[in-house]
Structure formats: C-alpha cells, structure tokens
Design an enzyme around this catalytic site. Structure first.
Site, PDB file in Angstrom:
ATOM      1  N   GLY A   9       0.798  -1.227   0.000  1.00  0.00           N
ATOM      2  CA  GLY A   9       0.000   0.000   0.000  1.00  0.00           C
ATOM      3  C   GLY A   9       0.829   1.275   0.000  1.00  0.00           C
ATOM      4  N   GLN A  11       2.956   4.364  -1.138  1.00  0.00           N
ATOM      5  CA  GLN A  11       2.863   5.141  -2.375  1.00  0.00           C
ATOM      6  C   GLN A  11       4.175   5.879  -2.634  1.00  0.00           C
ATOM      7  OE1 GLN A  11      -0.208   5.764  -4.114  1.00  0.00           O
ATOM      8  NE2 GLN A  11      -1.439   4.500  -2.770  1.00  0.00           N
ATOM      9  N   PRO A  13       5.889   8.697  -4.952  1.00  0.00           N
ATOM     10  CA  PRO A  13       5.588   9.729  -5.959  1.00  0.00           C
ATOM     11  C   PRO A  13       6.283   9.400  -7.287  1.00  0.00           C
ATOM     12  CG  PRO A  13       6.200  10.745  -3.876  1.00  0.00           C
ATOM     13  CD  PRO A  13       6.482   9.273  -3.734  1.00  0.00           C
ATOM     14  N   LEU A  15       7.235  11.109  -9.724  1.00  0.00           N
ATOM     15  CA  LEU A  15       8.307  11.997 -10.166  1.00  0.00           C
ATOM     16  C   LEU A  15       9.168  12.365  -8.966  1.00  0.00           C
ATOM     17  CD1 LEU A  15       7.632  15.023 -12.524  1.00  0.00           C
ATOM     18  CD2 LEU A  15       9.503  14.991 -10.939  1.00  0.00           C
ATOM     19  N   GLY A  16      10.462  12.133  -9.106  1.00  0.00           N
ATOM     20  CA  GLY A  16      11.375  12.465  -8.014  1.00  0.00           C
ATOM     21  C   GLY A  16      12.536  13.285  -8.529  1.00  0.00           C
ATOM     22  N   LEU A  17      13.361  13.727  -7.604  1.00  0.00           N
ATOM     23  CA  LEU A  17      14.543  14.500  -7.978  1.00  0.00           C
ATOM     24  C   LEU A  17      15.752  13.577  -8.057  1.00  0.00           C
ATOM     25  CD1 LEU A  17      15.942  17.276  -8.419  1.00  0.00           C
ATOM     26  CD2 LEU A  17      16.379  17.299  -5.948  1.00  0.00           C
ATOM     27  N   ASP A  43      16.006  10.854  -5.066  1.00  0.00           N
ATOM     28  CA  ASP A  43      16.766   9.643  -5.401  1.00  0.00           C
ATOM     29  C   ASP A  43      18.255   9.912  -5.136  1.00  0.00           C
ATOM     30  OD1 ASP A  43      16.680   6.930  -6.994  1.00  0.00           O
ATOM     31  OD2 ASP A  43      18.432   8.055  -7.690  1.00  0.00           O
ATOM     32  N   HIS A 110      22.961  -1.142  -6.578  1.00  0.00           N
ATOM     33  CA  HIS A 110      23.185  -0.120  -7.619  1.00  0.00           C
ATOM     34  C   HIS A 110      23.540  -0.733  -8.981  1.00  0.00           C
ATOM     35  CE1 HIS A 110      24.520   4.362  -7.986  1.00  0.00           C
ATOM     36  NE2 HIS A 110      23.989   3.925  -9.109  1.00  0.00           N
TER      37      HIS A 110
END
Ligand code: A2P
Length: 317
Positions: A9, A11, A13, A15-17, A43, A110
């Site tokens: 559940g 969430q 977003p 769009l991230g930086l 990020d 990574h």
C-alpha cells in the site's frame, strides 16, 4: 501528483529529484528548492558523493517546516564495494547517517557488479569480483535482513537485465519491487517493461533527459542529443511545453517512476510541472517510433582486461 503503489500500500511519488552529478556545493540548494516547490521524492546514492549535503538539506527543511520525513520518499543504493553480506548493513547505516534519517523508503543494489570492499572505484581487474564468486543471491539475502531490521521499507535493484531479474526472483524471499534503469525514448526497453509489468516489479527511469552532463569519459562523440530530437522538439512545441517536460511526461504515461536531475530552480519547477501534462495515444505512438536502443550509460566502464565483466554478461544481450 500521481504515485506508484507497492504491494503493502505504500505510495511512491512517480516523479522524483535525481541527484547523480549534482555537485556538492550545489545539491544543498537544489534539494531545499525542490522540497519548497513540492518535490516529495529524492533519489540518492553514496557514490554520487553528496548524501551528507542532501541530509543537511533534508534536516534543515524539516526544521523549517517545509515538509516532514513522513511525507517524503527517499531512495538510496548499495555501492559495488559493499556486496559482501557483512558490508551491506554498514553501507545502509552510512547512507542513513549521511542523510540524517532513520530508514529509507527504498534501497537498491546499484549495479550487478561487485568490487573488493576496499575499492571505491576500480583501477584494474583485481579490484573486481565476479558474480560467480559473490552472487547476487548472497547480497540479496543481506538486503532482505535490512527490511527485517526496519532499516528500509522496500528493496530492489538497478541496472538489472531481465535474465538477472528472473534469477533473483527464483531465489528471493522478498521479491525485488523496483528496477531502476536507463529509460527514455531512445532506449525504451519494451521487453523489460512487459516483464516487470507481469512480475509486479516497478521501473524507475534514470537519465530521462539523456543525461548530457555526464562526465566526459562516459560520453561518446557521435551520440545523439535526446533534448534536440526534432520529433521531441516539434511535439513539445505543439503542446506548448519544453522538450524536457515532454520526456518526463512520456515516462509518467508509461507508469515508470522518473527522476530528472536538475540543480537549477527554473528547471526544477518546469520538470515538476510535467506531472500535470496529458499526452495522447497518438503522441505516445509517435514517440515509440524513436526507439533506437541507445544507452547513454553503456556500462563499458566495468569492462576491463582480464576482468569478469563484459557488455554481453552485464546486459545479457
Ligand atoms: P541542470 O542541472 O543544470 O538543470 P538527466 O536527468 O537525464 O541525467 O539529465 C540531467 C541534465 O539535464 C542536466 O544537465 C540538467 O542540467 C539538464 N536539465 C534538467 N532539467 C532540464 C530542463 N527542464 N531542460 C533542459 N535541461 C534540463
């Protein structure tokens, strides 16, 4: 802002930086500005060399009441020199200390590439360890322990091919929930998209703008410039948006999380505005035609003479 929903559940977003290449000295202001503008997803990775400065920006923004830790999604990544199971927890603890937070929302391996632990960046084959010697499955069980200990809520990978995801799905107790990969109209990776969609793995698109500020050794002379693509420019003009906004919006329309990097206040604002743009089916079909399997981050820096990695075994292509 649209978000991606995880199985429990949570969430994220959409769009991230992005903070790769955001120089120390610049990233503090960029993160503070981004949070003020309304970004709620950052990020990070220790190899970007700027987590401590990001941590200061987070801490100051919390103190100033701009946002709260609970409202943010923070991702970081396990560097190649920490794949040995005993190094995994110390690595996340270092990122948490630098970022000045208690836990991450998402922690990713990574690269499917391992270094000896004393090596930050390899000089020769002796610095590298093959995945047959230090398998991803071994690193992954140490990643799973981090979830059990509450150091991160979700775990995933980055730069993994479909065969590597399949292998990991075969051994994992906690399934990888994210693969962060290079994705943009020149590298659309439709087979990866389909595989991840049918295995409940989300995708994050890195280098969504073509990452033209990569260091020179990671660039080739003849490379096409995504932001200057004539179709992208024309379509953006038709929508009265910028080419960058079109590229970000394209990723969102494919349901990929997207992390454009900027340290410039106007561009940060512009990029965030992409979340509100609508593209038509016809636009998406026209952009689909632009695919040319062009990697900007080719991975050739892992290929050294006498070493265990080749482009063929990195991407399984
Ligand atoms: P800057 O940080 O000065 O804004 P990617 O996210 O694909 O790695 O691309 C990052 C590069 O794109 C950086 O050089 C960044 O520069 C630039 N950039 C970010 N946003 C925009 C924008 N809206 N228009 C043009 N270039 C942008």
């Amino acid at each position: 802002m649209k978000s991606i929903q995880f199985a429990n559940g949570d969430q994220m977003p959409i769009l991230g930086l992005g903070t790769w290449k955001s120089a120390p000295g610049k990233v503090y202001k960029a993160v503070k500005e981004a949070l003020q503008l309304g970004y709620r997803h950052i990020d990070c990775a220790p190899i970007y060399g700027n987590e401590a400065e990001i941590g200061q920006a987070l801490s100051d923004s919390f103190a100033e009441g701009v946002t709260t830790r609970e409202q943010l999604w923070i991702t970081s990544k396990l560097w190649n020199n920490s794949h040995a199971p005993e190094n995994v927890q110390p690595a996340i603890e270092k990122s948490l200390a630098d970022l000045q937070i208690d836990s991450l929302d998402l922690y990713l391996i990574h690269w499917p590439v391992a270094f000896r632990s004393e090596v930050l960046f390899h000089n020769s084959a002796k610095d590298l360890i093959g995945l047959n010697e230090l398998p991803i499955a071994t690193t992954w069980s140490a990643m799973e322990n981090l979830v059990d200990k509450g150091l991160c809520n979700h775990i995933g990978v980055s730069n993994f091919s479909v065969p590597k995801l399949k292998e990991l799905l075969g051994t994992a107790n906690i399934k990888p929930e994210m693969n962060q990969i290079e994705l943009h109209p020149y590298l659309q990776q439709p087979a990866m998209l389909e595989f991840c969609n049918s295995n409940s793995i989300h995708l994050t698109a890195y280098a969504p703008l073509g990452s033209s500020d990569r260091p020179a050794p990671l660039k080739s002379e003849d490379e096409p410039i995504l932001l200057e693509d004539p179709t992208i420019i024309k379509m953006a003009a038709n929508h009265a948006i910028s080419p960058a906004q079109l590229l970000i919006s394209w990723a969102i329309h494919r349901n990929s999380v997207v992390i454009p990097k900027s340290v410039n206040p106007d561009r940060l604002k512009q990029n965030l505005g992409s979340a509100a743009i609508s593209l038509s089916q016809e636009d998406m079909e026209q952009i689909a035609e632009l695919n040319r399997n062009r990697r900007y981050v080719s991975g050739d820096f892992w290929v050294v003479e006498g070493g265990p990695y080749s482009l063929a075994n990195l991407w399984d292509e």
